[in-house]
Design a protein around this motif. Sequence first.
Motif, PDB file in Angstrom:
ATOM      1  N   ILE A   1       0.845  -1.206   0.000  1.00 24.51           N
ATOM      2  CA  ILE A   1       0.000   0.000   0.000  1.00 24.51           C
ATOM      3  C   ILE A   1       0.878   1.252   0.000  1.00 24.51           C
ATOM      4  CG2 ILE A   1      -1.646   1.336   1.401  1.00 24.51           C
ATOM      5  CD1 ILE A   1      -2.826  -1.484   2.189  1.00 24.51           C
ATOM      6  N   ARG A   2       1.974   1.163   0.773  1.00 19.35           N
ATOM      7  CA  ARG A   2       2.896   2.298   0.817  1.00 19.35           C
ATOM      8  C   ARG A   2       3.478   2.570  -0.583  1.00 19.35           C
ATOM      9  NH1 ARG A   2       7.267   0.779   4.335  1.00 19.35           N
ATOM     10  NH2 ARG A   2       5.746   0.436   5.961  1.00 19.35           N
ATOM     11  N   VAL A   3       3.852   1.492  -1.282  1.00 20.88           N
ATOM     12  CA  VAL A   3       4.405   1.626  -2.634  1.00 20.88           C
ATOM     13  C   VAL A   3       3.357   2.234  -3.563  1.00 20.88           C
ATOM     14  CG1 VAL A   3       5.234   0.337  -4.656  1.00 20.88           C
ATOM     15  CG2 VAL A   3       6.031  -0.276  -2.377  1.00 20.88           C
ATOM     16  N   LEU A   4       2.139   1.716  -3.455  1.00 25.00           N
ATOM     17  CA  LEU A   4       1.054   2.179  -4.311  1.00 25.00           C
ATOM     18  C   LEU A   4       0.814   3.678  -4.132  1.00 25.00           C
ATOM     19  CD1 LEU A   4      -1.054   1.115  -6.309  1.00 25.00           C
ATOM     20  CD2 LEU A   4      -2.611   0.773  -4.395  1.00 25.00           C
ATOM     21  N   ARG A   5       0.850   4.102  -2.855  1.00 22.12           N
ATOM     22  CA  ARG A   5       0.636   5.529  -2.563  1.00 22.12           C
ATOM     23  C   ARG A   5       1.671   6.392  -3.259  1.00 22.12           C
ATOM     24  NH1 ARG A   5      -0.298   5.517   3.388  1.00 22.12           N
ATOM     25  NH2 ARG A   5      -2.490   5.057   3.582  1.00 22.12           N
ATOM     26  N   ARG A   6       2.940   5.920  -3.178  1.00 26.37           N
ATOM     27  CA  ARG A   6       4.005   6.717  -3.796  1.00 26.37           C
ATOM     28  C   ARG A   6       3.787   6.822  -5.289  1.00 26.37           C
ATOM     29  NH1 ARG A   6       9.690   7.218  -0.983  1.00 26.37           N
ATOM     30  NH2 ARG A   6       9.310   9.307  -1.730  1.00 26.37           N
ATOM     31  N   PHE A   7       3.341   5.710  -5.879  1.00 24.28           N
ATOM     32  CA  PHE A   7       3.169   5.729  -7.320  1.00 24.28           C
ATOM     33  C   PHE A   7       1.962   6.543  -7.760  1.00 24.28           C
ATOM     34  CE2 PHE A   7       6.491   2.734  -7.352  1.00 24.28           C
ATOM     35  CZ  PHE A   7       7.083   2.925  -8.587  1.00 24.28           C
ATOM     36  N   THR A   8       0.930   6.545  -6.965  1.00 21.44           N
ATOM     37  CA  THR A   8      -0.232   7.341  -7.373  1.00 21.44           C
ATOM     38  C   THR A   8       0.079   8.827  -7.192  1.00 21.44           C
ATOM     39  OG1 THR A   8      -1.130   6.882  -5.209  1.00 21.44           O
ATOM     40  CG2 THR A   8      -2.042   5.604  -7.016  1.00 21.44           C
ATOM     41  N   GLY A   9       1.052   9.141  -6.334  1.00 20.39           N
ATOM     42  CA  GLY A   9       1.382  10.555  -6.129  1.00 20.39           C
ATOM     43  C   GLY A   9       2.598  11.005  -6.914  1.00 20.39           C
ATOM     44  N   ILE A  10       2.957  10.235  -7.959  1.00 19.84           N
ATOM     45  CA  ILE A  10       4.223  10.508  -8.652  1.00 19.84           C
ATOM     46  C   ILE A  10       4.204  11.870  -9.368  1.00 19.84           C
ATOM     47  CG2 ILE A  10       3.817   9.395 -10.912  1.00 19.84           C
ATOM     48  CD1 ILE A  10       6.592   7.996 -10.368  1.00 19.84           C
ATOM     49  N   LYS A  11       3.073  12.260  -9.880  1.00 20.99           N
ATOM     50  CA  LYS A  11       2.995  13.551 -10.576  1.00 20.99           C
ATOM     51  C   LYS A  11       3.279  14.694  -9.594  1.00 20.99           C
ATOM     52  CE  LYS A  11      -0.018  16.165 -13.641  1.00 20.99           C
ATOM     53  NZ  LYS A  11      -1.249  16.148 -14.397  1.00 20.99           N
ATOM     54  N   GLU A  12       2.710  14.573  -8.407  1.00 20.92           N
ATOM     55  CA  GLU A  12       2.909  15.619  -7.389  1.00 20.92           C
ATOM     56  C   GLU A  12       4.378  15.647  -6.943  1.00 20.92           C
ATOM     57  OE1 GLU A  12       0.255  13.620  -7.583  1.00 20.92           O
ATOM     58  OE2 GLU A  12      -1.088  15.260  -8.145  1.00 20.92           O
ATOM     59  N   GLU A  13       4.971  14.444  -6.777  1.00 20.05           N
ATOM     60  CA  GLU A  13       6.389  14.392  -6.372  1.00 20.05           C
ATOM     61  C   GLU A  13       7.287  15.015  -7.431  1.00 20.05           C
ATOM     62  OE1 GLU A  13       8.579  12.042  -4.196  1.00 20.05           O
ATOM     63  OE2 GLU A  13       7.027  10.910  -3.142  1.00 20.05           O
ATOM     64  N   LEU A  14       6.975  14.713  -8.671  1.00 21.97           N
ATOM     65  CA  LEU A  14       7.762  15.275  -9.784  1.00 21.97           C
ATOM     66  C   LEU A  14       7.632  16.793  -9.798  1.00 21.97           C
ATOM     67  CD1 LEU A  14       7.258  13.335 -13.128  1.00 21.97           C
ATOM     68  CD2 LEU A  14       9.399  14.169 -12.188  1.00 21.97           C
ATOM     69  N   ALA A  15       6.389  17.255  -9.662  1.00 23.08           N
ATOM     70  CA  ALA A  15       6.142  18.702  -9.678  1.00 23.08           C
ATOM     71  C   ALA A  15       6.916  19.365  -8.538  1.00 23.08           C
ATOM     72  CB  ALA A  15       4.652  18.967  -9.557  1.00 23.08           C
ATOM     73  N   ALA A  16       6.893  18.730  -7.356  1.00 26.74           N
ATOM     74  CA  ALA A  16       7.606  19.301  -6.206  1.00 26.74           C
ATOM     75  C   ALA A  16       9.112  19.339  -6.466  1.00 26.74           C
ATOM     76  CB  ALA A  16       7.287  18.490  -4.953  1.00 26.74           C
ATOM     77  N   ALA A  17       9.650  18.251  -7.046  1.00 24.16           N
ATOM     78  CA  ALA A  17      11.102  18.186  -7.309  1.00 24.16           C
ATOM     79  C   ALA A  17      11.524  19.271  -8.299  1.00 24.16           C
ATOM     80  CB  ALA A  17      11.472  16.807  -7.820  1.00 24.16           C
ATOM     81  N   PHE A  18      10.616  19.639  -9.202  1.00 18.63           N
ATOM     82  CA  PHE A  18      10.963  20.639 -10.220  1.00 18.63           C
ATOM     83  C   PHE A  18      10.326  22.008  -9.932  1.00 18.63           C
ATOM     84  CE2 PHE A  18      12.318  16.791 -12.149  1.00 18.63           C
ATOM     85  CZ  PHE A  18      13.354  17.153 -12.987  1.00 18.63           C
ATOM     86  N   HIS A  19       9.805  22.142  -8.710  1.00 14.75           N
ATOM     87  CA  HIS A  19       9.209  23.414  -8.274  1.00 14.75           C
ATOM     88  C   HIS A  19       8.135  23.891  -9.248  1.00 14.75           C
ATOM     89  CE1 HIS A  19      12.516  23.230  -5.509  1.00 14.75           C
ATOM     90  NE2 HIS A  19      13.362  23.221  -6.512  1.00 14.75           N
ATOM     91  N   LEU A  20       7.249  22.989  -9.584  1.00 12.98           N
ATOM     92  CA  LEU A  20       6.178  23.315 -10.540  1.00 12.98           C
ATOM     93  C   LEU A  20       4.820  23.061  -9.897  1.00 12.98           C
ATOM     94  CD1 LEU A  20       7.529  21.441 -13.709  1.00 12.98           C
ATOM     95  CD2 LEU A  20       7.380  23.916 -13.453  1.00 12.98           C
TER      96      LEU A  20
END
Length: 596
Positions: free
Chosen positions: A91-110
Amino acid sequence: MIILGINAYHANASAAILVDGRLVAAVEEERLNRVKYAAGMPTLAIQYCLQAAGAKLTDVDHIAIPRNPWARLGTKLLYALRMPRFAVDRIRVLRRFTGIKEELAAAFHLDPKSIRAKFHRVEHHRAHLASAFFVSPHDRAAVLSADGLGDFASTMWGLGEGSRIRVTGAVAFPHSLGMFYTALTQYLGFWKFGDEYKVMGLAAYGSPAYLDEFHDIVRLRDPLGFRLGLSYFTHHLSGPQMTWRKANETPVLGRLFSPYLEHRLGAARAASQPLDDRHRNIAATMQVSLEKILLANLNALQKKTGAKMLCLAGGVAFNCVANGKILERTAFERVYVQPAAGDAGLSLGAAFFVHHQILRRPRSFIMDNAFWGPGFKAQEMKEVLAKRQSSAQFIVRELDEQALLQVTAEHLALGRVVGWFQGRTEWGPRALGNRSILADPRRSQMKEILNDRIKHRESFRPFAPSILEESSGEYFERTHPSSFMTFAFNVRQPKRAVIPAVTHVDGTARLQTVNRISHPLFWRLIRTFGDNTGVPVLLNTSFNDNEPIVCRPEEALDCFERTKMDVLVLGNFILEKQSLVPSGEDSPALMESKVR
Ligand SMILES: [Fe+2]
């Protein structure tokens, strides 16, 4: 059209970028963040890929993620019911993957809304298969992927035709050739993530004396597939215990073998314990067992598909000893393994999967070289060198290409150890002549010299040769191309004494064949060495010292200064340690180049 492939939250995190169906850049995060096998979000790798493509994240049309949490959902649920801890982990893995767009946006300050790319989830092994077939030179080929575990499968096979791959079968968790190899690697006292290749080297010193026992540990399934004797393992009980989600940590794998394995084979070797014949024989039996299963599966796949070409991927595809035997023991005539056959290659595979399998675009790219990572201009190298001049323990000269090749070849023939830094960094775990340490393969003591002075590796591990493609038949019993060092072939009997430093104890070598067109500068260096010595072969090992392979000129210089390397060639600059070239002892080429 821009497609970005991202292997995130998984060992060997990486990124690859395609522009209009052609690969522009691909790199593992470890080369950039300097953490071996780094997992997590490969932010630096993505940054580099975007920069190489001249694009921003907001320009990307499709983002391909080589993981599909919904694949094999039934099996996953079954295990989740049996193992609550495993369910929590999933479930923890799944959460990270469903939030990948947000993580990417955060990493690139977008703002996440500014990322207009369509996200695609590609099942792990489908991405592996795509990483091999879609960049291969073949229009029709059998395809097989085998590793530890990904999206609850360990092996998958099928047929690639044009821009489609048709999957016809798979082996699901917990049965896994990768887990089998890793469990026995741990049993033999090698616990670091990625140590399997060491045991492959060790296997050549033993004989397969435990085949009866191993018949229960892993068994072939007719006509395709295999089963593990699960009583020898633990991963089916607890779920594979892997810690690999942080970008700044090397993954760690929990113990995979059970007490029953020790009951059958004797006590496991402690990492500090010396290796004895029992260990060597177990390593040899493990290797033979893997080959037996893999080759039987490949034979069945060949018969089923009728294909003469084969594309292999997954961590098992790095077993160059097994790969070398495919041509002997199956009807396949050509085998293609791209340089990042392991999980780093998933970003590449997922991107090509989207391009061909999902968007149905035709093929227009063949990967004939491994140089898809960062490269550096002469001016950048000059600036790095200028910063080090004051404390430098070396002489720096800038030479034209002909002098550079001649001087380097002479150093090599004199037994000197040369760091060779050129062009773009390699994609995949092998140094293939752009970030390499080179030496004279004719000197039998060179292995000890390299281990003692620079590499500090286990003494049983072989070093590999790079040879002119045209000369491979003269030195090896097979002439099949091995541009990415993914095959071990027998060295011809009379040549074993000619290149002792790169001939393994069993008479094989994991060779790199160097092509004149796809890798011209390295080809010319080997050719120059060959003209001078009569042997068109160089010992080629990765440019590093217990760290990821160097990527930037600074890292090459650090390694050069830290170790007892004699010479560093950085683009057209040659750096020779002060102690190396006493005046009056220069060779003609050295003298000539000094005058320039
Ligand atoms: Fe994999």
